[in-house]
Each structure stands twice: as C-alpha cells, then as structure tokens.
Enzyme design. Structure first.
Site, PDB file in Angstrom:
ATOM      1  N   ASP A  29       1.297  -1.452  -0.409  1.00 53.45           N
ATOM      2  CA  ASP A  29       0.061   0.316  -0.107  1.00 53.45           C
ATOM      3  C   ASP A  29       0.723   1.308  -0.126  1.00 53.45           C
ATOM      4  OD1 ASP A  29      -2.220  -1.954   1.102  1.00 53.45           O
ATOM      5  OD2 ASP A  29      -3.105  -0.338   0.087  1.00 53.45           O
ATOM      6  N   ASN A  45       1.897  -2.679   4.274  1.00 56.12           N
ATOM      7  CA  ASN A  45       0.228  -3.770   3.285  1.00 56.12           C
ATOM      8  C   ASN A  45       0.010  -4.189   4.492  1.00 56.12           C
ATOM      9  OD1 ASN A  45      -0.249  -5.290   1.139  1.00 56.12           O
ATOM     10  ND2 ASN A  45       0.303  -6.657   2.303  1.00 56.12           N
ATOM     11  N   LYS A  46      -1.476  -5.482   4.232  1.00 54.16           N
ATOM     12  CA  LYS A  46      -1.883  -5.768   5.135  1.00 54.16           C
ATOM     13  C   LYS A  46      -1.600  -5.853   5.919  1.00 54.16           C
ATOM     14  CE  LYS A  46      -5.617  -5.536   4.624  1.00 54.16           C
ATOM     15  NZ  LYS A  46      -6.741  -4.275   4.943  1.00 54.16           N
TER      16      LYS A  46
HETATM   17  O1  MRU Z   1      -7.347  -2.711   3.019  1.00 51.99           O
HETATM   18  P1  MRU Z   1      -7.496  -3.037   1.880  1.00 51.99           P
HETATM   19  O2  MRU Z   1      -7.863  -4.597   1.127  1.00 51.99           O
HETATM   20  O3  MRU Z   1      -7.144  -2.492   0.161  1.00 51.99           O
HETATM   21  O4  MRU Z   1      -6.025  -3.612   1.830  1.00 51.99           O
HETATM   22  C1  MRU Z   1      -5.440  -4.013   0.209  1.00 51.99           C
HETATM   23  C2  MRU Z   1      -3.927  -4.750   0.387  1.00 51.99           C
HETATM   24  O5  MRU Z   1      -3.042  -4.461   1.570  1.00 51.99           O
HETATM   25  C3  MRU Z   1      -2.941  -5.009  -0.664  1.00 51.99           C
HETATM   26  O6  MRU Z   1      -2.392  -5.812  -0.632  1.00 51.99           O
HETATM   27  C4  MRU Z   1      -2.527  -4.150  -1.207  1.00 51.99           C
HETATM   28  O7  MRU Z   1      -3.747  -2.955  -1.562  1.00 51.99           O
HETATM   29  C5  MRU Z   1      -1.754  -4.479  -2.759  1.00 51.99           C
HETATM   30  S1  MRU Z   1      -3.291  -4.456  -3.207  1.00 51.99           S
HETATM   31  C6  MRU Z   1      -2.726  -4.531  -5.234  1.00 51.99           C
END
Ligand code: MRU
Length: 362
Positions: free
Chosen positions: A244, A254-255
């Site tokens: 992100d 990231n997540k």
């Molecule tokens: O909260 P989210 O579902 O928007 O989080 C998304 C992520 O963490 C993804 O791994 C990241 O955005 C990469 S998308 C190609």
C-alpha cells in the site's frame, strides 16, 4: 503477456456526464455484482467500506470520483479551482495508507494546474476524465509488466503463499503479485497457491480464493495462523504480497499480517517478494515509521462474521496495515524491474525511468 478474461473491477460508463461501475467486493464470493456510483459521495463511501479496495484500485476509483464531484462545478477557473481543491481533499480523506490514492489525486491536480485561467468548468471536466482514463489504462499495462517481471522469479512446481488480495479486483486488471502467478501459469509453470484468509475482513478467503478459482489456478485456503506450519512442512518456496505504501528505504506497508508472514519466511529461509507499481513508492518518507496506518472499527474484529464473536465492551485494536522492514524482503517487483537487494539506492535506480516518464508527461 497476460490475455485472460477477467471481469472489469472498475468501469467508467459514458463520457464526462457518465457514471462509475465498481464490482462490489463486499458481496463476493456469494455474488458478483456491480455497484453503480452517480455521485462523488457514493464513490467515497465505496472506498471507505472497501467495496473497492486494493491500493491501485482505490486511486483509479477516486480519480473517477473527482469527475463526479466536478459535475456540479460551474463558471470560470476562479470558481472551479477552490471547488476542485475541496473535492481532492475530500477523496484524500477516504483512506490514509495507500499512497496510490494521493498519487492519483496529485495527477488530477497537476493536470488542472496546467489549464489556463480562461478554462471553463467544461474544459476541466474533459481534462480530468482524460487523466482518469490514462491512470486506469496505464494500470492495465503496469499489471502486465509486473506479471512479466515477477513470473521470472517463479519456477515450475513452486508452492507459494499469498496474503490479502493482489489480483484484478485490487487493480485495473490482473493485479500485482497475482499477475506474477497468472503469468507464470500461462508460461506453463505448475504452481500451487496457499491463500491466507486475511483476518479480519477475509480478503484472501473471499477475493483471492475466488479469483484463483476463476483462473483455474490450484489454490488452498489456510487460516492466517497456519502459515508457519505450511512453511515448516516444506509446501512453499516463496511468499508473494502487494503493498500500500513503500518508503524510500524499502520498508513496506501492506495488509495487517504481512509483517508476521515476513518474519516466518525469514525463519524458514524462504524469500518474500513484494509486487507493486512505481506509484506505490513514497520517496518523501525515509522509512516505514512515517507511513500513516489506518485504524478501523472494532466491529470488524468483534463482529466480523456477521455475529458477535467477542464479549460486548472488550477493547479491540484493529490496525488495517503493518510495516515490514526492508531487510526482510528479498525483492520488490515493479513494472520497471526488480529491486534486489531492497535498499534506497536500488529503489532509486529501478524507479528512475518512472520519474523521467512523469517529467515528460507534465
Ligand atoms: O484494506 P485493503 O483490502 O485495501 O488492503 C489491500 C492490501 O493490503 C493489498 O495487499 C495492497 O493494496 C496491494 S493491492 C495490489
């Protein structure tokens, strides 16, 4: 080059007076439904509620959302400039971590800044739509390039773990880490993907498992907490995630759960690859400590399955993202090549064509 059929995650219908169709990711996997947005508020809500999610997809959706806001602008630039500034600020408030959102809004701002003082609100709308379409189309091409670069790091017979959702739903098409997996599969490599559920909102179980099944890629769903055991049993050769926001030193937000996977990968001597477009780098931040981390509602943890799973009144901490230090990352796969080792100088080297391109298009 990827040539698969995949439903469009984001679709602008019509011209400047058109509207936005988004796959409603909150309804998957039970229903593949589009959510139609005719107003900027509907797009803002769709982003906030994760009906559209994933860093690149958030940026694209917000760009189209600004066009819906601009529908109400009137008169000359002395009137629409402050209104545009308010619309950009509004979308910037939708989610704080994915830098692609701010990057897309900056592109719209820069495009508007180049308009002469005599430009009308109609002129602005046409320029903004053109820029949003460019961002959207470029992301399609970027995903294919990331797929091509990433596939080289995958070998026939590999098992891999992926976290959250990095597929076509999270981007314009095909995704980032998932594009690498799809491209490798198209090259005839047999892969097996272990998909983490991704608590609390289950993007892995609901979205990644669904996408992999749509593409006929062998996949097995695991609880987040099963990852160590799967690694210990020797079932995987590498870990693949998206991002992100990536700081100048290569720290990756990231997540939530990515950092834990990175530590497990290191303990089992497995490489962790991050796949992300150049627009996910935020070179203004020296390290991951400076990345703003979104805090989300307690209900997502305590009532995530549609019924209460924790006692009423319990205190909940629900950060949506974590930061993985650069030292735990084997490589960052971008559309311009792979940053490896992950360090400031390597990042600047790989991204320099992206920065040159940006200057040329301004
Ligand atoms: O909260 P989210 O579902 O928007 O989080 C998304 C992520 O963490 C993804 O791994 C990241 O955005 C990469 S998308 C190609």
């Amino acid at each position: 080059m990827l040539q698969r059929q995949t439903p469009l995650s984001i679709d602008w219908i019509g011209d400047v007076d058109g509207y936005l169709d988004l796959i409603d990711q909150t309804r998957l996997p039970e229903r593949l439904e589009y959510r139609t947005c005719h107003t900027s508020d509907e797009v803002w809500q769709a982003i906030r509620q994760l009906a559209v999610r994933g860093a690149p997809a958030i940026g694209i959706a917000a760009a189209y959302g600004v066009i819906l806001a601009a529908r109400d602008f009137a008169g000359g630039s002395e009137r629409w400039r402050p209104e545009l500034a308010r619309a950009l600020e509004y979308f910037a408030s939708s989610r704080p971590t994915a830098v692609n959102l701010f990057w897309a809004l900056d592109r719209l701002r820069a495009r508007a800044d180049r308009l002469p003082a005599s430009a009308s609100a109609d002129d602005l709308r046409r320029e903004l739509l053109d820029e949003a379409r460019r961002i959207h189309q470029e992301d399609r091409e970027i995903c294919r390039e990331i797929g091509r670069c990433g596939a080289e790091l995958l070998a026939d017979g590999d098992g891999v773990i992926t976290h959250c959702n990095t597929g076509g739903l999270a981007t314009a098409e095909f995704g980032t880490a998932l594009a690498a997996i799809l491209t490798a599969a198209d090259q005839g490599k047999q892969l097996h993907v272990f998909v983490t559920e991704t608590r609390p909102l289950l993007q892995g179980a609901r979205l990644t498992a669904w996408e992999l099944m749509q593409h006929d890629i062998p996949a097995t769903l695991i609880c987040d907490s099963a990852a160590a055991q799967v690694m210990k049993e020797g079932r995987v050769r590498s870990v693949w995630v998206g991002a992100d926001r990536i700081a100048a030193n290569g720290d990756v937000a990231n997540k939530i759960g990515t950092y834990a996977l990175a530590l497990l990968a290191r303990a089992h001597d497995l490489p962790l690859y991050v796949a992300a477009p150049a627009s996910t780098f935020d070179l203004s931040l020296r390290s991951g400590d400076e990345i703003p981390i979104e805090q989300r509602a307690a209900e997502e943890v305590a009532e995530g399955f549609g019924r209460r799973t924790a006692p009423e009144g319990v205190s909940v901490y629900n950060p949506a993202f974590d930061v993985t230090p650069a030292q735990l990352i084997e490589g960052i796969v971008t559309e311009w090549g792979v940053v490896r080792p992950v360090e400031t100088a390597g990042i600047r080297r790989v991204l320099s064509p992206a920065q040159e391109n940006r200057k040329l298009s301004q």
